[in-house]
Design an enzyme around this catalytic site. Structure first.
Site, short mmCIF file in Angstrom:
data_model
loop_
_atom_site.label_atom_id
_atom_site.label_comp_id
_atom_site.label_asym_id
_atom_site.label_seq_id
_atom_site.Cartn_x
_atom_site.Cartn_y
_atom_site.Cartn_z
N SER A 129 0.58 -1.18 -0.05
CA SER A 129 -0.04 -0.22 0.17
C SER A 129 0.75 1.19 -0.01
CB SER A 129 -0.72 0.04 1.27
OG SER A 129 -1.46 1.27 1.53
N TYR A 153 -1.87 -0.74 10.48
CA TYR A 153 -2.29 -1.03 9.11
C TYR A 153 -1.13 -1.06 8.17
CZ TYR A 153 -3.45 -1.12 4.43
OH TYR A 153 -3.79 -1.31 3.00
N LYS A 157 1.98 -3.84 6.61
CA LYS A 157 2.43 -3.96 5.08
C LYS A 157 3.81 -3.53 4.88
CE LYS A 157 -1.62 -4.41 3.09
NZ LYS A 157 -1.87 -5.71 2.33
C1 WQD Z 1 -8.90 10.11 0.78
C2 WQD Z 1 -9.03 11.70 1.10
C3 WQD Z 1 -9.27 12.31 3.39
C4 WQD Z 1 -13.28 10.36 4.06
C5 WQD Z 1 -6.54 5.09 2.48
C6 WQD Z 1 -6.02 3.99 3.59
C7 WQD Z 1 -5.96 2.55 3.17
C8 WQD Z 1 -5.64 2.65 1.75
C9 WQD Z 1 -6.35 3.80 0.83
C10 WQD Z 1 -4.92 0.40 0.95
C11 WQD Z 1 -8.37 12.27 2.32
C12 WQD Z 1 -10.58 12.60 2.51
C13 WQD Z 1 -11.98 11.01 3.22
C14 WQD Z 1 -14.15 11.22 4.25
C15 WQD Z 1 -12.74 12.98 3.42
N1 WQD Z 1 -6.12 1.24 1.18
N2 WQD Z 1 -11.87 12.27 3.20
N3 WQD Z 1 -13.88 12.86 4.09
O1 WQD Z 1 -6.53 8.52 3.66
O2 WQD Z 1 -5.69 8.36 1.15
O3 WQD Z 1 -5.88 6.49 2.67
O4 WQD Z 1 -5.99 4.78 1.31
O5 WQD Z 1 -3.98 0.44 1.30
O6 WQD Z 1 -7.67 2.62 3.21
O7 WQD Z 1 -4.61 4.32 3.71
O8 WQD Z 1 -7.89 7.44 1.53
O9 WQD Z 1 -10.46 7.64 0.82
O10 WQD Z 1 -9.56 7.64 3.51
O11 WQD Z 1 -9.11 9.41 2.13
O12 WQD Z 1 -12.67 14.10 3.37
O13 WQD Z 1 -15.36 10.91 4.88
O14 WQD Z 1 -10.42 12.08 1.24
O15 WQD Z 1 -9.08 13.39 4.35
O16 WQD Z 1 -7.82 13.58 2.16
P1 WQD Z 1 -6.55 7.56 2.42
P2 WQD Z 1 -9.38 8.15 1.94
#
Ligand code: WQD
Length: 355
Positions: A129, A153, A157
């Protein structure tokens, strides 16, 4: 003679899309996934999407921590390679319950690797990841960036990546490709398989999807003071079918080269902000997504997106779909399956061969 591939977590989001592409690529596929996953429903749909090649799919309910069961599987089937996608992946859950994550992701992976060794199967594609980059100081991220796992998590990885590197150093017969997924979104264009989060979605797009379906009143935007074009967080979203094809490109590399142990970023190579994604999804679904602007989410990075030069060069792989197709396909899946695999199945049920 078609090659036989074991896909762990093959009923999951990335796993199921990968299995469709493997079957269409004329591989024989065995899937294992945990008992409480919607294994049966997902894999019947996968087999149907694979058409005449659906007969080359078999699946078993199995937890990687059940080593005797894993031993039995490898004793009765010889695998040419393993694609290991099984694992828990909710960041916040991992912070609250780290032992659950170390038990599942670390012990499960080590069991798998030990059984692979004892049966002479030394070709592995491992699902890692982009979270192993932590808070990258610059973008785009290249595979040689410093690694900094910021939560349990991500640490599972990173630890398993190191285990892969150590195994290869101890025995150069191994061929291992580590794939660092950026942010998978979207669904198979048929709309019959897709992401099926249980409970409150952790990730942005499944949450937006549930707002568009009317299952949630609004999207909370975490942070609008980042130094980005519209002040919201930027990520690298990649269509799950592009990601699935990245696994086939990795398999080809394992079989057709003398690769050792290599890491590849699988992303679109583009940064998209939260607000840009919201407006793309509004276009796809034809609805307004109400927003609540809130403070930053603890632990979030500001801007993360991939350089995919290495995968393009060495795997001959590049993402093909853009944000519009990701939102189009995600909405198609959502509108056909508003409660994921728990939605009533409107397709005619067809008997598929599976064990
Ligand atoms: C993306 C953006 C949030 C939710 C995840 C995890 C893990 C990985 C995929 C596999 C950020 C913003 C989010 C919400 C928001 N998978 N957001 N409101 O944080 O990049 O990480 O990526 O490894 O699952 O590491 O993904 O989708 O949670 O957030 O504003 O209700 O959306 O702040 O900027 P993230 P995300």
């Amino acid at each position: 003679m078609s090659r036989s591939i074991l896909v762990t977590g093959g009923a999951g989001y990335v796993g199921s899309h990968t299995v469709v592409q493997l079957l269409l690529g004329r591989f024989k596929v065995v899937v294992i996934d945990i008992p409480n996953s919607p294994l049966e429903i997902v894999l019947k749909r996968v087999a149907k999407l694979a058409g005449e090649f659906g007969k080359n799919l078999a699946f078993y309910q199995m937890d990687l921590r059940d080593k005797p069961a894993l031993e039995k599987l490898f004793a009765c089937t010889s695998f040419d390679a393993v694609i290991h996608t099984a694992g828990l992946k909710a960041v916040r859950e991992s912070v609250k319950n780290p032992l659950l994550y170390y038990n599942n992701n670390v012990i499960g992976t080590i069991n798998l690797l030990e059984v692979m060794v004892s049966h002479g199967c030394k070709k592995l594609v491992f699902s890692s990841s982009a979270t192993v980059y932590g808070w990258p100081k610059e973008v785009p991220c290249t595979e040689d960036f410093p690694l900094c796992a910021a939560n349990p998590y991500a640490r599972t990885k990173l630890f398993m990546e190191e285990v892969c590197r150590d195994i290869y150093s101890s025995d150069s017969e191994w061929k291992i490709i580590i794939l660092r997924y950026f942010n998978p979104v979207g669904a198979h264009p048929s709309g019959s398989i897709g992401e099926n989060p249980s409970g409150t979605p952790n990730n942005l797009v499944p949450f937006i999807q549930q707002v568009a379906l009317g299952r949630r009143p609004e999207l909370t935007v975490f942070g609008s003071d980042y130094s980005t074009k519209d002040r919201t967080g930027v990520r690298d979203y990649i269509h799950v079918v592009d990601l699935a094809n990245g696994h086939l490109a990795a398999l080809r590399k394992l079989f057709d080269s003398n690769i050792g142990c290599e890491v590849y970023n699988l992303g679109s190579g583009k940064g998209t902000s939260v607000l840009e994604l919201v407006s793309a999804f509004e276009k796809a679904c034809g609805k307004k997504i109400p927003l609540l602007m809130a403070g930053r989410r603890p632990g979030d990075a500001e801007i993360v997106y991939a350089s995919t030069d290495k995968a393009e060069r060495e795997l001959n792989w590049k993402a093909e779909y853009g944000i519009e197709e990701m939102c189009r396909d995600q909405w198609n899946w959502a509108s056909k399956n508003p409660f994921g695999y728990g939605s009533p199945d409107h397709s005619t049920s067809q008997k598929t061969s599976s064990s």
